[in-house]
Each structure stands twice: as C-alpha cells, then as structure tokens.
Design an enzyme around this catalytic site. Sequence first.
Site, mmCIF file in Angstrom:
data_model
loop_
_atom_site.group_PDB
_atom_site.id
_atom_site.type_symbol
_atom_site.label_atom_id
_atom_site.label_comp_id
_atom_site.label_asym_id
_atom_site.label_seq_id
_atom_site.Cartn_x
_atom_site.Cartn_y
_atom_site.Cartn_z
ATOM 1 N N GLU A 327 0.817 -1.212 0.000
ATOM 2 C CA GLU A 327 0.000 0.000 0.000
ATOM 3 C C GLU A 327 0.850 1.260 0.000
ATOM 4 O O GLU A 327 0.407 2.309 -0.467
ATOM 5 C CB GLU A 327 -0.944 0.006 1.199
ATOM 6 N N HIS A 348 8.739 -26.724 0.138
ATOM 7 C CA HIS A 348 8.160 -27.889 -0.524
ATOM 8 C C HIS A 348 7.070 -27.504 -1.518
ATOM 9 O O HIS A 348 6.411 -28.385 -2.081
ATOM 10 C CB HIS A 348 7.613 -28.866 0.528
ATOM 11 N N LYS A 463 -13.505 0.398 -3.129
ATOM 12 C CA LYS A 463 -14.519 0.721 -2.134
ATOM 13 C C LYS A 463 -15.675 1.498 -2.757
ATOM 14 O O LYS A 463 -16.847 1.263 -2.452
ATOM 15 C CB LYS A 463 -13.896 1.525 -0.991
#
Length: 472
Positions: A327, A348, A463
């Site tokens: 951000e 792995h 938003k």
Amino acid sequence: MAAAIVPLKLDISGAIHADFGVTETELAALRPSLEYAQKEVLEADAKAYDSKKIPAEKDPLDHGFLDLPDRLLKEYQERRAESELGRIMTAAAKLREQVDRVVILGIGGSYMGAKALMDACCQPYYNELSRAERGGYPRIYFEGNNIDNDASQGLLHLLGTQQGTTPETRWGIVVISKSGETLETAVAFRQFTAALVKSCGGDVKKAAELIIPVMGEKGRLADLSQALGCKEWFPVPDGVGGRFSILSAVGLVPAALMGLDIIRLLQGASLMTKHFREAPAKENAVLQFVGVSHLMETRRMANLRILCMWAKSLECAGLWYDQLLAESLGKRFLGATPLTTVNTRDLHSRAQQHQQGRRDKLFVNVIVDKWRFDSLAVGKSEFDQDKLNDIAAKTLPELMSAAIQGTNEAYAGDGRPTIDLHLPSTDVTVMGQYFQWLMIATVVEGRLLGINPYGQPGVQMYKGAMKRILGR
C-alpha cells in the site's frame, strides 16, 4: 532493572553478487542518496508534518509514527497512570478480569500488527490453554477483517449468547477503526455488539462495559460508541496511518490484553529509531536494507520481495509487511510486490520456482536465533525404519539451521540474492524493533522512488465501486 535490549542483526552479504545482485561499489555510490533520504525523513517530513496538524486526505503525510514510541514513553514517565499507556494498562486489566474471550474487530493495519504480536510473542497454542496457564489473560480472536459468513457465524456460535456470572463464561470486544466507515469492521461490530447485548440479557449498558473502542475523536464509530455508552476508549492518533499504527493504541490495547509488556515493546521500537537517527549509513540497518532493496529493484528488475519467515510464529509479521510495502509503494507503476513464505514449509511448494524461475526476486530471510522452548531432539528409536537414528541427537533448531544454511548455499550457487535478518528472539523488544525497522525503511524507500508512501488512493477505487453495487 530491565534487561538490556539485544539489537537485530542484518547481513547483506548474500546479496553482494557482481552478476545477479548488487556490488559494494553500487552501494557506495547510492550512499549519498540514502543519507539525503534519511535527512529528508528526519527533518523535512517532520517539519511538514508539524505544520499540518491533520494531513490532507488526498496528500497525507502520516509522519507521526516515527516519534510515537518516544512520545508515549515520555508521557508515561511523566504522568504514569494518567498517561495513555497507563490508561491502556488499567483498561486492559479491568476487561480481562471480567471476561475470558475478547474479539478484536478491525481490518488491515487495524488488526494485522496485533495478530503478528500474538503469534510471535504468545505461546503457539495460546487460546487452547486454560485460563490459569494463560496467566488470567483472555483468549483472543480476530474478526471484522473479511466478509466471510461462515467465519463470523462460527465465532458467534463459539462465543454464545449467554453470559454467565464468572469471567470464564463472559466475553468482550475491542473494535478498531479510525472513522468507523470501513464496511467489513462496521458490519462485524454491529453483529457482534448485537450478540453481546443479547448475552447480557438485553442490557446495553452492561454490554458497553465490555467494549473498548480504538477510534478517531470524530466519525461514525465515535458516534456509535457514545450512543452505546462506552466509558473507555483510545485514540487512533492523527498523522499515523493505519498500516503505521501498530505502536499506537491500535496494537497496544490488544497487546496489553494478551499480557505483553507494552513498555518494553515501545522501548524496542525506540532503540531502532535511535539507531536510524545516529548510525552511519554503512552500519545503518535501515539504510543498508533499503539500499540493497532499491538497487535490486531498479538495477536488477527484482520486483518481487520474498520475505522468508523461518518460524511459523512470524507468518503474520510477514503478512503485516506485505500490506505495509504494497500500500505504501505500489504507486505510479512502481514498488516491489511483497510475498511472505514460511520455511521450511514453503520450500516444498515454492523452492523450485524460487531456485530456477525468473530472476526477479530478492529473498529476505527472517531468522530466529533463540527459540521460546528448549531444543527438542529428534530422538533415538528402536524402530529405525525411518532411518533417523543417525541424527537422533540433533535438535529441531539444528535441523532448521541446516535448512537455512543449505537454502542460502543453493541460492548463492545459482545467483539468487539473499538478505538475512537475525531476530535475537521473538520477545516484545525484538518485535518492537522489527516493526519500527520496516516502517522507517518503507518511508525511506519511498523517498528514493519519489513516491509518497502515505495514503492508498487505489484502495478507494474498489470501495467506491462496492458501494455503488450495494446501492449506497
């Protein structure tokens, strides 16, 4: 007398590589720019911040995090119980005497730092311990960080709707949001408050005594908290953005509820600020880290920064940095993309790509030098079909050290640059240093890139679209 704080240690030697990493010559050439950025952060940013009591929303300068630990510690030294830290400790003690479970409601920077502190500094299975084994401190849960129906319902079911007469049967809420407008947290607060009121027999006043808001002085959450009658609340300070707020009440209230020493946490952070201010560039852990990271991104196109956490307890501390870096610097088509891995687990699943995939990565190993518990040996067994008796005397920390050394050797042999950050332990003084180190480093790196590391304009776009879709 408090024990001396052991500093973090940074080793950049694994990133020194003429063909695939950075060179000492390049670092030396960058040093004047690093020192200038350091000066800008300490002087120009501070001066601009002081001249703007409340930074403009569109162009914030949330510089207040830098001296926050020192300010809080000084106030505590002068005013003790009346200081913010004193009030936090008092409020946390009062709530934990009344309840056995606390739900922390918040999203992004309003919960990730607290979760990182819990995972790093508390016993790995803290919530599973009895109240006595937890020292009387409550179990801690995190919600309001997603819109997940089943996760919310599952926690509400666990908490129940009936409050008993003893602390073991009661629960409370800490809600963290500067404005109260973040949808995920606001929805969760409404739902969990309704359940809390119901568990208190419909008594809103009684429920309000079990709620601690951490918020701005004005906004929807402030209005709601007043309407509920919450007696105690703590500020999200002006000039401190969400992802830089871990060392404010945002992280300190949950930490105090967990029984962590918040004074020592801030002292660790203060030590890192002092180091940043005073250590020469060549020995400055913040500037060294930024220098290598910046050169790898701009000279080697290493736009993936892999934070390799060599302990499960540090995974959320890595995810916290993911948000901080993404951000802060992910703007104007710039900024490295962060990715947290936990080793040896993720060796792995990702090691093949990391070892032989594109050369677009800088690996930052975060290594714990002293574990919480005594070393556990592999152990000798009469059933040696697993062929482990040859290493029966070896301990898990020794196996981990071998894995770290082997992975670094493999990466070095294939020209994959690495940085090692050694944490003396995972206690609060170390984590205070860790958080402050990376917050300062991110701001300095933004200076080098010519980016304002504060604010997150891109996040506002989703938003806005979400509100439109919901018909708001």
